[in-house]
Design an enzyme around this catalytic site. Structure first.
Site, short mmCIF file in Angstrom:
data_model
loop_
_atom_site.label_atom_id
_atom_site.label_comp_id
_atom_site.label_asym_id
_atom_site.label_seq_id
_atom_site.Cartn_x
_atom_site.Cartn_y
_atom_site.Cartn_z
N HIS A 157 32.98 28.36 -46.51
CA HIS A 157 33.54 29.19 -47.58
C HIS A 157 34.62 30.11 -47.00
O HIS A 157 34.71 30.30 -45.78
CB HIS A 157 32.46 30.04 -48.24
CG HIS A 157 31.61 29.26 -49.21
ND1 HIS A 157 30.54 28.52 -48.81
CD2 HIS A 157 31.70 29.10 -50.56
CE1 HIS A 157 29.99 27.93 -49.88
NE2 HIS A 157 30.68 28.27 -50.95
N LYS A 161 33.36 35.85 -48.03
CA LYS A 161 31.98 35.64 -48.50
C LYS A 161 31.01 36.45 -47.65
O LYS A 161 31.10 36.44 -46.42
CB LYS A 161 31.62 34.15 -48.46
CG LYS A 161 30.26 33.86 -49.08
CD LYS A 161 30.08 32.40 -49.41
CE LYS A 161 28.70 32.11 -49.94
NZ LYS A 161 28.42 32.80 -51.22
#
Ligand code: NAD
Length: 268
Positions: A157, A161
């Site tokens: 990600h 995040k």
């Protein structure tokens, strides 16, 4: 039929802005309000402007109680603590609550379930159709392949995040554990470092990558002696999660109280 009046908590967040845009493009739904955390610089801003659209004449507030009172459904991609507080409001006002927030522990999910005794709540750490199909495939594959197939889940990600492994990676792990008839908490290896010893049979391993602006990638590997199966999902556009959340809100309107998943919404 009357349009579904949808509110967005966390309306200035990455997902919040995408949700505003998606609702504005959806027939049968209208942006009816939004909130940000108290003290946010975005309180008072127009939701359309925040989402890069023409003004919608709907301003971001900071009073979630007021928001829940005035809408049919609320979309919530915020933080676990905020989502649990919102779930209590959803129960009090008997409003549909769609929760996409990740990083929820077992106690948090139990609290969501308690709130869902009084209203329809849909909770899914990943709202995309593709990932929810992958969850079903993961369970099926783990059931069909024995313990001599090692299961590893790799996710990547964007650099912002804050939780790891991703809610989706853990969901894939839970689906595989269910297929094998075991509890993920008992077989998960969430990270490895140093001299770990040989891989313990039956474990489900996780690896986390973070960087750049990656929307979300999940790779599920089933490895045995001499062969390997890989199931991959690559998200390139945050809109898939927003579309899933709006679809869930339209689906949940009028449903009996209860905690639902995207599997229910998509009929998988
Ligand atoms: P973000 O930080 O950009 O946005 C979160 C927003 O919530 C922020 O604007 C923050 O100010 C706001 N917020 C925090 N507490 C609040 C409160 N009490 N009331 C109102 N607003 C509040 O994060 P993001 O990238 O939009 O992701 C949000 C969450 O959604 C994360 O948990 C992420 O992992 C998850 N997510 C889930 C899916 C899915 O499909 N389920 C997809 C993408 C992201």
């Amino acid at each position: 039929m009357a349009e579904l009046r949808i509110g967005i908590v966390g309306c200035a967040g990455r997902m919040g802005r995408m949700l505003v845009k998606t609702i504005a493009e959806t027939d049968g739904a209208v942006v009816a309000g939004g909130t940000e955390r108290a003290g946010s610089e975005h309180v008072g801003a127009d939701l359309g402007t925040l989402a890069g659209l023409p003004a919608l004449n709907v301003a971001a507030g900071d009073d979630a109680d007021l928001l829940f009172a005035g809408v049919d459904a609320v979309l919530d991609f915020t933080t676990p603590k905020a989502s649990l507080a919102h779930a209590k409001l959803a129960a009090r006002h008997h409003k549909v609550h769609i929760v996409g927030t990740t990083g929820m522990g077992a106690d948090d999910v139990a609290a969501l379930r308690r709130a869902a005794a009084d209203t329809a709540i849909v909770f899914a750490p990943n709202m995309s159709l593709g990932v929810n199909l992958l969850l079903a495939l993961a369970e099926q594959a783990a059931r069909a392949l024995g313990d001599d197939w090692d299961i590893e889940i790799v996710e990547m990600h964007h650099r912002m995040k804050v939780d790891a492994p991703s809610g989706t990676a853990l969901g894939l792990g839970r689906a595989a554990a269910k297929g094998r008839g075991v509890d993920l908490d008992e077989v998960a290896v969430r990270s490895r470092d140093g001299v770990t010893g040989a891989r313990k049979p039956g474990t489900i391993g996780f690896a986390t990558l973070r960087g750049g602006d990656v929307v979300g990638e999940h790779h599920m590997l089933f490895a045995s002696a001499g062969e390997r199966i890989e199931l991959n999902h690559i998200a390139t556009d945050r809109a898939i999660f927003a579309r899933g959340a709006v679809r869930a809100a339209l689906w949940a309107k009028g449903k009996p109280a209860g905690l639902y998943s995207m599997k229910d919404v998509l009929g998988l």
